[in-house]
Design a protein around this motif. Structure first.
Motif, PDB file in Angstrom:
ATOM      1  N   ILE A  10      43.484  32.283  35.667  1.00  0.00           N
ATOM      2  CA  ILE A  10      42.172  32.930  35.743  1.00  0.00           C
ATOM      3  C   ILE A  10      42.242  34.071  36.757  1.00  0.00           C
ATOM      4  CG2 ILE A  10      39.715  32.619  36.243  1.00  0.00           C
ATOM      5  CD1 ILE A  10      40.503  30.871  33.943  1.00  0.00           C
ATOM      6  N   LEU A  11      41.697  35.237  36.374  1.00  0.00           N
ATOM      7  CA  LEU A  11      41.643  36.388  37.288  1.00  0.00           C
ATOM      8  C   LEU A  11      40.319  37.110  37.112  1.00  0.00           C
ATOM      9  CD1 LEU A  11      42.909  38.537  39.216  1.00  0.00           C
ATOM     10  CD2 LEU A  11      43.863  39.625  37.164  1.00  0.00           C
ATOM     11  N   HIS A  15      32.429  39.785  42.935  1.00  0.00           N
ATOM     12  CA  HIS A  15      31.319  40.574  43.456  1.00  0.00           C
ATOM     13  C   HIS A  15      31.749  42.003  43.694  1.00  0.00           C
ATOM     14  CE1 HIS A  15      33.455  39.750  47.193  1.00  0.00           C
ATOM     15  NE2 HIS A  15      33.266  38.458  47.007  1.00  0.00           N
ATOM     16  N   LYS A  16      30.814  42.835  44.124  1.00  0.00           N
ATOM     17  CA  LYS A  16      31.119  44.226  44.430  1.00  0.00           C
ATOM     18  C   LYS A  16      32.117  44.297  45.568  1.00  0.00           C
ATOM     19  CE  LYS A  16      28.893  48.584  45.777  1.00  0.00           C
ATOM     20  NZ  LYS A  16      27.619  49.262  46.090  1.00  0.00           N
ATOM     21  N   TYR A  24      39.764  39.476  45.173  1.00  0.00           N
ATOM     22  CA  TYR A  24      39.709  38.941  43.812  1.00  0.00           C
ATOM     23  C   TYR A  24      39.986  37.443  43.858  1.00  0.00           C
ATOM     24  CZ  TYR A  24      44.819  39.170  44.225  1.00  0.00           C
ATOM     25  OH  TYR A  24      46.114  39.013  44.649  1.00  0.00           O
ATOM     26  N   ILE A  25      39.719  36.778  42.762  1.00  0.00           N
ATOM     27  CA  ILE A  25      40.058  35.366  42.625  1.00  0.00           C
ATOM     28  C   ILE A  25      41.138  35.238  41.558  1.00  0.00           C
ATOM     29  CG2 ILE A  25      39.231  33.142  41.765  1.00  0.00           C
ATOM     30  CD1 ILE A  25      36.574  33.709  43.100  1.00  0.00           C
ATOM     31  N   TYR A  26      42.243  34.610  41.924  1.00  0.00           N
ATOM     32  CA  TYR A  26      43.306  34.328  40.967  1.00  0.00           C
ATOM     33  C   TYR A  26      43.676  32.855  41.074  1.00  0.00           C
ATOM     34  CZ  TYR A  26      47.829  34.213  38.641  1.00  0.00           C
ATOM     35  OH  TYR A  26      48.874  33.901  37.812  1.00  0.00           O
ATOM     36  N   LEU A 348      45.067  46.252  40.217  1.00  0.00           N
ATOM     37  CA  LEU A 348      43.851  45.435  40.254  1.00  0.00           C
ATOM     38  C   LEU A 348      42.610  46.291  40.499  1.00  0.00           C
ATOM     39  CD1 LEU A 348      44.920  42.121  42.002  1.00  0.00           C
ATOM     40  CD2 LEU A 348      44.910  42.721  39.582  1.00  0.00           C
ATOM     41  N   HIS A 349      42.767  47.378  41.204  1.00  0.00           N
ATOM     42  CA  HIS A 349      41.668  48.334  41.344  1.00  0.00           C
ATOM     43  C   HIS A 349      41.295  48.877  39.974  1.00  0.00           C
ATOM     44  CE1 HIS A 349      39.999  52.027  43.762  1.00  0.00           C
ATOM     45  NE2 HIS A 349      39.151  51.603  42.849  1.00  0.00           N
TER      46      HIS A 349
END
Length: 432
Positions: A10-11, A15-16, A24-26, A348-349
């Motif tokens: 999951i990636l 939020h802003k 990020y969440i990975y 990722l940006h």
């Protein structure tokens, strides 16, 4: 209630963020749970499976779930003219775009292309889009109707033009205002559909038409606005000659009450400093269209300056001047634009600019762009090992940042294992 559990890595960006490459969440061994078109939870697979052991499970182990891609600027009537040879912007419009868009006066033809257009979005992982239709009201109706069938979140509008285009593509100030208002009343806010007031660009709308559309924007302050801005140097010179009393291209839209939050301006390559400042004050946003900008030779977008001014930016394909429906490939071209400017766009940006960043630019972050609980269950399953080459590529280098970057260079629709909209599959390579 129908509950589904999806096993995969999951990636997402919850939020802003000013630094999405670090924020990020990975979850490598993760799970996502949906119920009735909404996301319930994401987390570690073992923990989630213990809590939801008796639900329908879809096993995408070894693959990657990300939020559905958001394409913030493209033209559905130009689907069939993708990859038409040559020309820069103004000649390209005259020789390719206008003749193609003339076909959309036929409702049956518009409906046929709308279905093809949406299928192309889904097979490339795009779950939401901000779309230009043609000048014909029936074409916009066909597009909204097709999107509604799949519960898609779509922003779209009838293009408005009353000059400097073929007579058979012209409307009038009165007709543009009335037909746009009719479409707003019929579609804006219905299910997951939203309307965008859509002057094609300043040269094809008379001051009278821009005034009429500005009145409409004031009458309906919650609708979107979309148009083009500062794409091509010849275009800018033309605008200055048509509107000599205005202080540049952006000022034309500003004076006609179309510069505000929920206004999305395509391209914005050749901006003056006062235009950057005014756009930042207004709350409007920019659609960055790298494949189109390179294909038409328009120039290199200055992402760094836009972000310095805190202007929301979203990636977009700009099909049909854009050369692919793939947002992953579009990300790859955005990286190349940065390289030519001596700037480096982190992978990722870039992914942020086509998921959460795009949702923020459109004021929809409570609905799409992330995998937060309560968000709509729009997501994509990516298969990094979709062919022999990518399998070889990821044998040694398989950190998540590297996966996204390599896919931005190598991926096509084969990298999309499945696309889900409101929790329902709209595209699958095979059933899971």
């Amino acid at each position: 209630m129908t509950t589904h559990l999806y096993r995969a890595s999951i990636l997402h960006f919850p939020h802003k963020s000013a630094q999405p490459k670090d924020d990020y969440i990975y979850i490598k061994d993760g799970a996502l749970v949906t119920r009735n078109g909404k996301i319930v939870v994401t987390g570690e697979r073992k923990t989630i499976e213990n809590q939801y052991h008796d639900v329908k499970t879809h096993d995408y182990s070894g693959q990657l779930i990300v939020p559905g891609f958001i394409d913030s600027h493209l033209h559905f009537p130009q689907t069939e003219m993708l990859a038409s040879f040559g020309e820069q912007l103004l000649d390209w419009l005259e020789n390719y775009t206008f003749p193609t868009e003339g076909k959309f006066s036929n409702p049956e033809y518009a409906a046929k292309i709308a279905d093809i257009f949406l299928r192309q979005l889904y097979r490339h992982g795009t779950t939401s889009a901000m779309v230009y239709s043609s000048v014909h009201q029936c074409a916009a109706e066909a597009l909204f109707s097709a999107a509604q069938k799949h519960k898609m979140l779509l922003i779209a509008g009838k293009v408005c033009m009353d000059r400097h285009c073929p007579s058979w593509l012209q409307d009038s100030p009165e007709k543009a205002q009335k037909e746009s208002a009719d479409l707003i009343e019929r579609w804006h806010g219905k299910d997951r559909l939203y309307y965008a007031i859509t002057p094609r660009f300043a040269p094809t709308s008379s001051p009278e038409q821009l005034h009429a559309l500005g009145e409409l924007a004031q009458q309906y302050p919650d609708v979107y606005i979309q148009t083009h801005l500062n794409e091509n140097l010849n275009e800018i010179a033309w605008v200055n000659s048509l509107f000599p009393k205005h202080n540049g291209y952006l000022d034309v839209y500003d004076k006609f009450n179309m510069l505000r939050p929920k206004a999305v301006f395509g391209h914005c390559i050749h901006m003056q400093e006062h235009e950057w400042q005014r756009m930042a004050q207004s709350g409007a946003s920019i659609a960055f269209c790298p494949t189109s900008n390179l294909f038409l030779g328009s120039g290199l977008f200055d992402l760094k300056t836009a972000e310095k001014h805190n202007i929301p930016v979203a990636l977009a394909t700009d099909v049909g001047a854009g050369t692919s429906f793939s947002m992953l490939r579009t990300l790859g071209e955005a990286y190349k634009v940065g390289q030519l400017r001596g700037e480096q766009l982190q992978p990722l940006h870039g992914l942020y600019l086509m998921t959460q960043g795009a949702a923020l630019a459109q004021g929809l972050e409570d609905k799409i762009g992330n995998l937060n609980p309560g968000s709509d269950a729009d997501f994509v399953v990516l298969d990094p090992n979709f062919d022999e080459l990518t399998s070889l590529r990821f044998e040694q280098h398989n950190e998540v940042q590297d996966i996204i970057f390599a896919l931005s260079m190598l991926a096509d629709d084969r990298a999309i294992s499945a696309t889900y909209i409101a929790g329902e599959p709209v595209y699958q390579t095979h059933i899971k």
